[in-house]
Scaffold this motif. Structure first.
Motif, PDB file in Angstrom:
ATOM      1  N   SER A 116       0.826  -1.204   0.000  1.00 25.67           N
ATOM      2  CA  SER A 116       0.000   0.000   0.000  1.00 25.67           C
ATOM      3  C   SER A 116       0.858   1.252   0.000  1.00 25.67           C
ATOM      4  O   SER A 116       0.560   2.222  -0.700  1.00 25.67           O
ATOM      5  N   ALA A 117       1.935   1.220   0.796  1.00 24.71           N
ATOM      6  CA  ALA A 117       2.805   2.406   0.878  1.00 24.71           C
ATOM      7  C   ALA A 117       3.321   2.781  -0.499  1.00 24.71           C
ATOM      8  O   ALA A 117       3.291   3.949  -0.906  1.00 24.71           O
ATOM      9  N   ARG A 118       3.778   1.777  -1.212  1.00 25.27           N
ATOM     10  CA  ARG A 118       4.346   2.060  -2.534  1.00 25.27           C
ATOM     11  C   ARG A 118       3.273   2.535  -3.504  1.00 25.27           C
ATOM     12  O   ARG A 118       3.492   3.429  -4.312  1.00 25.27           O
ATOM     13  N   ALA A 119       2.079   1.949  -3.420  1.00 25.00           N
ATOM     14  CA  ALA A 119       1.001   2.362  -4.334  1.00 25.00           C
ATOM     15  C   ALA A 119       0.569   3.804  -4.043  1.00 25.00           C
ATOM     16  O   ALA A 119       0.319   4.576  -4.974  1.00 25.00           O
ATOM     17  N   ILE A 120       0.507   4.166  -2.763  1.00 29.29           N
ATOM     18  CA  ILE A 120       0.105   5.539  -2.407  1.00 29.29           C
ATOM     19  C   ILE A 120       1.158   6.526  -2.929  1.00 29.29           C
ATOM     20  O   ILE A 120       0.844   7.508  -3.601  1.00 29.29           O
ATOM     21  N   ALA A 121       2.419   6.263  -2.609  1.00 30.70           N
ATOM     22  CA  ALA A 121       3.492   7.187  -2.996  1.00 30.70           C
ATOM     23  C   ALA A 121       3.686   7.205  -4.505  1.00 30.70           C
ATOM     24  O   ALA A 121       3.827   8.263  -5.120  1.00 30.70           O
ATOM     25  N   PHE A 122       3.674   6.029  -5.115  1.00 31.07           N
ATOM     26  CA  PHE A 122       3.975   5.937  -6.545  1.00 31.07           C
ATOM     27  C   PHE A 122       2.896   6.623  -7.373  1.00 31.07           C
ATOM     28  O   PHE A 122       3.193   7.382  -8.300  1.00 31.07           O
ATOM     29  N   ASN A 123       1.643   6.387  -7.025  1.00 33.80           N
ATOM     30  CA  ASN A 123       0.561   6.906  -7.874  1.00 33.80           C
ATOM     31  C   ASN A 123       0.280   8.388  -7.665  1.00 33.80           C
ATOM     32  O   ASN A 123      -0.291   9.041  -8.519  1.00 33.80           O
ATOM     33  N   ARG A 124       0.697   8.918  -6.499  1.00 35.20           N
ATOM     34  CA  ARG A 124       0.432  10.346  -6.266  1.00 35.20           C
ATOM     35  C   ARG A 124       1.667  11.225  -6.510  1.00 35.20           C
ATOM     36  O   ARG A 124       1.529  12.347  -6.961  1.00 35.20           O
ATOM     37  N   THR A 125       2.857  10.714  -6.185  1.00 36.77           N
ATOM     38  CA  THR A 125       4.040  11.597  -6.190  1.00 36.77           C
ATOM     39  C   THR A 125       5.209  11.041  -7.000  1.00 36.77           C
ATOM     40  O   THR A 125       5.701  11.695  -7.915  1.00 36.77           O
ATOM     41  N   ILE A 126       5.650   9.844  -6.649  1.00 33.94           N
ATOM     42  CA  ILE A 126       6.926   9.371  -7.199  1.00 33.94           C
ATOM     43  C   ILE A 126       6.824   9.076  -8.695  1.00 33.94           C
ATOM     44  O   ILE A 126       7.670   9.513  -9.478  1.00 33.94           O
ATOM     45  N   GLY A 127       5.771   8.378  -9.097  1.00 33.48           N
ATOM     46  CA  GLY A 127       5.589   8.092 -10.534  1.00 33.48           C
ATOM     47  C   GLY A 127       5.478   9.375 -11.352  1.00 33.48           C
ATOM     48  O   GLY A 127       6.224   9.569 -12.318  1.00 33.48           O
ATOM     49  N   PRO A 128       4.578  10.290 -10.958  1.00 34.01           N
ATOM     50  CA  PRO A 128       4.453  11.533 -11.717  1.00 34.01           C
ATOM     51  C   PRO A 128       5.727  12.382 -11.711  1.00 34.01           C
ATOM     52  O   PRO A 128       6.125  12.907 -12.755  1.00 34.01           O
ATOM     53  N   SER A 129       6.385  12.523 -10.557  1.00 35.73           N
ATOM     54  CA  SER A 129       7.514  13.458 -10.537  1.00 35.73           C
ATOM     55  C   SER A 129       8.811  12.846 -11.042  1.00 35.73           C
ATOM     56  O   SER A 129       9.632  13.550 -11.614  1.00 35.73           O
ATOM     57  N   LEU A 130       9.000  11.544 -10.892  1.00 39.76           N
ATOM     58  CA  LEU A 130      10.281  10.957 -11.320  1.00 39.76           C
ATOM     59  C   LEU A 130      10.192  10.252 -12.661  1.00 39.76           C
ATOM     60  O   LEU A 130      11.177  10.156 -13.382  1.00 39.76           O
ATOM     61  N   LEU A 131       9.012   9.735 -12.989  1.00 39.92           N
ATOM     62  CA  LEU A 131       8.908   8.947 -14.228  1.00 39.92           C
ATOM     63  C   LEU A 131       7.969   9.588 -15.250  1.00 39.92           C
ATOM     64  O   LEU A 131       7.760   9.038 -16.330  1.00 39.92           O
ATOM     65  N   GLY A 132       7.391  10.727 -14.891  1.00 36.01           N
ATOM     66  CA  GLY A 132       6.507  11.417 -15.841  1.00 36.01           C
ATOM     67  C   GLY A 132       5.188  10.694 -16.055  1.00 36.01           C
ATOM     68  O   GLY A 132       4.509  10.924 -17.062  1.00 36.01           O
ATOM     69  N   LEU A 133       4.796   9.843 -15.116  1.00 36.45           N
ATOM     70  CA  LEU A 133       3.534   9.113 -15.269  1.00 36.45           C
ATOM     71  C   LEU A 133       2.372   9.989 -14.810  1.00 36.45           C
ATOM     72  O   LEU A 133       2.549  10.910 -13.997  1.00 36.45           O
ATOM     73  N   ALA A 134       1.177   9.686 -15.312  1.00 36.98           N
ATOM     74  CA  ALA A 134       0.002  10.427 -14.859  1.00 36.98           C
ATOM     75  C   ALA A 134      -0.312  10.017 -13.417  1.00 36.98           C
ATOM     76  O   ALA A 134      -0.074   8.866 -13.028  1.00 36.98           O
ATOM     77  N   LYS A 135      -0.842  10.977 -12.643  1.00 34.74           N
ATOM     78  CA  LYS A 135      -1.292  10.617 -11.289  1.00 34.74           C
ATOM     79  C   LYS A 135      -2.429   9.628 -11.413  1.00 34.74           C
ATOM     80  O   LYS A 135      -3.244   9.735 -12.337  1.00 34.74           O
ATOM     81  N   ASN A 136      -2.487   8.673 -10.502  1.00 33.01           N
ATOM     82  CA  ASN A 136      -3.603   7.724 -10.516  1.00 33.01           C
ATOM     83  C   ASN A 136      -4.265   7.766  -9.141  1.00 33.01           C
ATOM     84  O   ASN A 136      -3.917   6.992  -8.241  1.00 33.01           O
ATOM     85  N   GLU A 137      -5.199   8.701  -8.988  1.00 35.62           N
ATOM     86  CA  GLU A 137      -5.825   8.930  -7.689  1.00 35.62           C
ATOM     87  C   GLU A 137      -6.645   7.711  -7.263  1.00 35.62           C
ATOM     88  O   GLU A 137      -6.682   7.369  -6.077  1.00 35.62           O
ATOM     89  N   ASP A 138      -7.280   7.040  -8.216  1.00 40.73           N
ATOM     90  CA  ASP A 138      -8.098   5.872  -7.852  1.00 40.73           C
ATOM     91  C   ASP A 138      -7.228   4.786  -7.211  1.00 40.73           C
ATOM     92  O   ASP A 138      -7.593   4.205  -6.182  1.00 40.73           O
ATOM     93  N   ALA A 139      -6.077   4.527  -7.841  1.00 38.50           N
ATOM     94  CA  ALA A 139      -5.187   3.477  -7.308  1.00 38.50           C
ATOM     95  C   ALA A 139      -4.649   3.879  -5.941  1.00 38.50           C
ATOM     96  O   ALA A 139      -4.549   3.046  -5.020  1.00 38.50           O
ATOM     97  N   ALA A 140      -4.316   5.180  -5.778  1.00 39.11           N
ATOM     98  CA  ALA A 140      -3.793   5.650  -4.490  1.00 39.11           C
ATOM     99  C   ALA A 140      -4.872   5.550  -3.408  1.00 39.11           C
ATOM    100  O   ALA A 140      -4.603   5.094  -2.284  1.00 39.11           O
TER     101      ALA A 140
END
Ligand SMILES: N[C@@H](CCC(=O)N[C@@H](CS)C(=O)NCC(=O)O)C(=O)O
Length: 233
Positions: A116-140
């Motif tokens: 869960s920790a990784r899904a929350i961080a990845f989908n709201r912050t880390i994916g978008p800011s480091l990998l240019g991915l779209a935020k995924n609020e539903d997954a977070a």
């Protein structure tokens, strides 16, 4: 991201492959810092593994460690190795029940909390800011719901004073590291509404080893964002 980043922690040399926002990588870096072991953090990503990283981590998971000729993946395996090699201060309790409970807390962190920790961080912050991915609020939000019973359970385990299991140990480091990653994407009231957990986290995060690791982590995270921004210009 830069190809490598150097962290100098303490006195003795070894390499840790990974990125410090990972709960598992931070766990190992904090253990090294607590023991005064010199660690060089070599930035590594499972998506573009270098030969050195692959040699230390055949399944491309971070962290992995290289200490002289010896390589080892997996944060818990590395924790055991470091505790045996550098027993002062001990981070695995000796007393049987405390040892068992510390291992359970480590497992709780690495499986139940971490996903869960990784899904929350990845989908709201880390994916978008480091990998240019779209935020995924539903997954977070789904991960936030999933982790709620685990955090409620933890609140009942945390003592009013002191540490999760007897003295400060791997249990505190593993669980706090997971929550630290979670906070990259979490409204802080999610934690402050759990007063025992919040107070215990403050005790953990005030330790010199945590301050040292966190300061370097923040700097490296910012540097990675800036470097990504320049590449995309
Ligand atoms: N049990 C391992 C888990 C390591 C792990 O899952 N690391 C994640 C990063 S937080 C990873 O490398 N994932 C890459 C992937 O799944 O391809 C440990 O404790 O080190």
């Amino acid at each position: 991201m830069a190809a490598t980043s150097m962290w100098r922690i303490g006195r003795k040399a070894m390499q840790i492959f990974g990125f410090p926002t990972s709960p598992y990588v931070r766990k190992v870096l904090v253990i090294a810092a607590e023991k005064g072991v010199e660690a060089e953090l070599v930035e590594a990503t499972p998506h573009k593994p270098t030969p050195e990283f692959l040699a230390a981590s055949p399944f491309r998971m971070m962290p992995a460690m290289q200490d002289g000729d010896f390589t080892l993946p997996d944060s818990t395996a590395i924790a055991f190795y470091l505790d045996a090699k550098y027993p002062d201060p001990p981070l695995l309790p000796e007393e049987p029940q405390a040892r068992g409970r510390a291992m359970w807390m480590d497992e709780f962190a690495d499986t139940i909390l971490s996903n869960s920790a990784r899904a929350i961080a990845f989908n709201r912050t880390i994916g978008p800011s480091l990998l240019g991915l779209a935020k995924n609020e539903d997954a977070a939000a789904e991960a936030e719901t999933a982790v709620t019973p685990a955090l409620d359970w933890l609140e009942e385990q945390v003592p009013e004073q002191g540490w999760l299991v007897s003295d400060y140990s791997l249990a505190d480091i593993a669980v706090a590291s997971c929550i630290k990653t979670m906070t990259y994407g979490l409204d802080i009231t999610f934690i402050t509404s759990r007063p025992r957990t919040f107070a215990w986290l403050e005790r953990v995060f005030q330790r010199p080893a945590w301050i040292e690791v966190t300061e370097k982590e923040v700097a490296m995270f910012k540097e990675a964002i800036v470097s990504r921004h320049h590449r995309s210009e």
